[in-house]
Design an enzyme around this catalytic site. Structure first.
Site, short mmCIF file in Angstrom:
data_model
loop_
_atom_site.label_atom_id
_atom_site.label_comp_id
_atom_site.label_asym_id
_atom_site.label_seq_id
_atom_site.Cartn_x
_atom_site.Cartn_y
_atom_site.Cartn_z
N GLY A 36 0.81 -1.21 0.00
CA GLY A 36 0.00 0.00 0.00
C GLY A 36 0.84 1.26 0.00
O GLY A 36 0.50 2.25 0.66
N ALA A 37 1.93 1.26 -0.77
CA ALA A 37 2.90 2.35 -0.70
C ALA A 37 2.67 3.44 -1.74
O ALA A 37 3.51 4.32 -1.91
CB ALA A 37 4.31 1.79 -0.86
N GLY A 40 -0.29 7.91 1.26
CA GLY A 40 -0.39 7.91 2.71
C GLY A 40 0.85 7.47 3.46
O GLY A 40 1.98 7.77 3.09
N ILE A 41 0.61 6.73 4.55
CA ILE A 41 1.71 6.27 5.41
C ILE A 41 2.69 5.41 4.64
O ILE A 41 3.91 5.51 4.82
CB ILE A 41 1.15 5.48 6.61
CG1 ILE A 41 0.21 6.36 7.45
CG2 ILE A 41 2.28 4.96 7.50
CD1 ILE A 41 -0.55 5.59 8.52
N GLY A 42 2.17 4.54 3.78
CA GLY A 42 3.04 3.64 3.02
C GLY A 42 4.00 4.39 2.13
O GLY A 42 5.19 4.06 2.06
N SER A 165 -3.60 -0.82 14.95
CA SER A 165 -4.28 0.42 15.28
C SER A 165 -4.73 0.38 16.72
O SER A 165 -4.97 -0.70 17.28
CB SER A 165 -5.49 0.63 14.36
OG SER A 165 -6.33 1.68 14.84
N TYR A 190 -13.62 -3.78 11.49
CA TYR A 190 -12.31 -3.12 11.42
C TYR A 190 -11.51 -3.40 12.69
O TYR A 190 -10.33 -3.76 12.63
CB TYR A 190 -12.47 -1.62 11.21
CG TYR A 190 -11.16 -0.87 11.17
CD1 TYR A 190 -10.29 -1.04 10.10
CD2 TYR A 190 -10.80 -0.01 12.20
CE1 TYR A 190 -9.07 -0.36 10.06
CE2 TYR A 190 -9.59 0.67 12.16
CZ TYR A 190 -8.73 0.49 11.09
OH TYR A 190 -7.51 1.17 11.07
#
Length: 305
Positions: A36-37, A40-42, A165, A190
Site C-alpha cells: 500500500g505504498a 499515505g503512510i506507506g 491500530s 475493522y
C-alpha cells in the site's frame, strides 16, 4: 504576519499530537517491501527508507498510482532505488503471483512492512469470499508473510512490521463468524482485523524467534490518509474539517520506521509513538493468537508450522 503566527501555532499544536522522531541510521544494501505504498503512510515510509539507501518495492493494487509514487520518490530522493509491483491483497492469486515475482527479482528481503489496509467499508468480500476488512488487513498479509518467509529467513536479521491500530482495543475475534456473514458492522469488523494484526505479530514472533526474524505491531496514530475513503460522506467531511487534529502521513510513519531501524526492540511487541505500548488484554492472549493462527491457515488452505 497573521499567516506566520498561524503556522507557528499550528506547528506547536502538531508537536503535541505527534511525537517527533528522527534517526540517521543508514540502510544501504537492504531491501524492503511496503504494501500500500502508493499513498499515505506507506508512501511516506517508502520515501524515508529510500532516503536511507534501501532498495524499496512498492507493493500496490493500483499500478498507475504506484508508478506515480515511484516517480515522486525518485524526483525527491537523489539516487533512490524504488520499483512498483502489482499486489492485490483481496486476491490470493495476486498475492501468490507477487511473491513469485519477488523471488524472481530480489535476492534478499530485510524488511516486510505490511502497511496496506481498508477501513470502515460497507459489507463486501474479497475474491476468495473473505469479509473485506478481515481478508485484506489480516488474511492477505498473513499469506504474504507466509510466502516470503524463506526470503526473510535467508536475509536474516530481518524484520516484519504489521500496521495495527489503537482500534484493536475495541476488537474481539468472532471465531464463530469471523467473516461477519451472519452479522456485519463496519467498526466491529475493522477493530477485529486490527486485533488480528496484533495477535498475528505476537504468534509469528514466537514461531520465528530462532530464525533471525523479529516482528512488531505498530499503531501509527490517527492519520489523515485515503483510508477514510470508505466512510459515509458526512464523516469524510468531518474528518477533512478536523484534519488539523490528525497526523500527517509522514508523522504516521514514524513508529513504523522506529521499529525498522532501532536495534534491540522486543519482538512480538506492540508499539505506539515510537515506544513500547500497552495493548489490550485480548491482544495479549496467547491462546487466542494460536487459535487465530490455526483458523487463518485453515481459511487459506496452507500448512504453516
Amino acid at each position: 504576519m497573521t499567516n506566520a503566527l498561524f503556522n507557528l501555532n499550528s506547528n506547536c499544536f502538531r508537536s503535541l499530537i505527534a511525537k517527533q522522531w528522527s534517526s540517521d541510521i543508514r540502510l544501504d544494501g537492504k531491501t524492503a517491501i511496503v504494501t500500500g505504498a502508493n499513498t499515505g503512510i506507506g508512501k511516506a515510509t517508502a520515501k524515508d527508507l529510500a532516503m536511507r539507501g534501501a532498495h524499496v518495492v512498492l507493493a500496490c493494487r493500483d499500478m498507475e498510482k504506484a508508478e506515480e509514487a515511484v516517480a515522486d520518490i525518485m524526483r525527491e530522493v537523489e539516487s533512490a532505488s524504488v520499483v512498483a509491483m502489482k499486489l492485490d491483497l483481496a486476491d490470493t492469486k495476486s498475492i501468490c503471483e507477487f511473491a513469485e515475482n519477488i523471488y524472481n527479482t530480489e535476492k534478499s528481503l530485510h524488511f516486510l512492512i505490511n502497511n496496506a489496509g481498508v477501513a470502515l467499508c460497507t459489507y463486501a468480500t474479497t475474491v476468495d469470499g473473505f469479509e473485506m476488512q478481515f481478508g485484506v488487513n489480516h488474511l492477505g498479509h498473513f499469506l504474504l508473510t507466509y510466502l516470503l518467509l524463506d526470503l526473510l529467513k535467508h536475509s536474516a536479521p530481518s524484520r516484519v512490521i504489521n500496521l495495527a491500530s489503537v482500534a484493536h482495543l475495541l476488537g474481539k475475534i468472532n471465531f464463530e463468524d469471523v467473516n461477519s456473514a451472519k452479522s456485519y458492522h463496519s467498526t466491529r469488523s475493522y477493530a477485529q482485523s486490527k486485533l488480528a494484526n496484533v495477535l498475528f505479530s505476537r504468534e509469528l514472533a514466537r514461531r520465528v524467534e530462532d530464525l533471525g526474524i523479529t516482528v512488531y505491531a505498530v499503531d501509527p496514530g490517527v492519520v489523515h490518509t485515503e483510508i477514510f475513503r470508505h466512510m459515509r460522506r458526512y464523516l469524510q467531511v468531518l474528518v477533512k474539517t478536523c484534519s488539523i487534529f490528525l497526523r500527517t502521513p509522514a508523522e504516521g510513519s514514524y513508529t513504523t520506521l522506529f521499529c525498522a531501524v532501532t536495534p534491540d526492540l522486543e519482538s512480538g511487541g506492540y508499539y505506539s509513538d515510537c515506544a513500547p505500548a500497552t495493548c489490550s488484554r485480548a491482544a495479549s492472549d496467547d491462546r487466542s493468537a494460536c487459535k487465530l493462527w490455526a483458523l487463518s491457515c485453515q481459511l487459506l488452505n496452507i500448512r504453516w508450522r
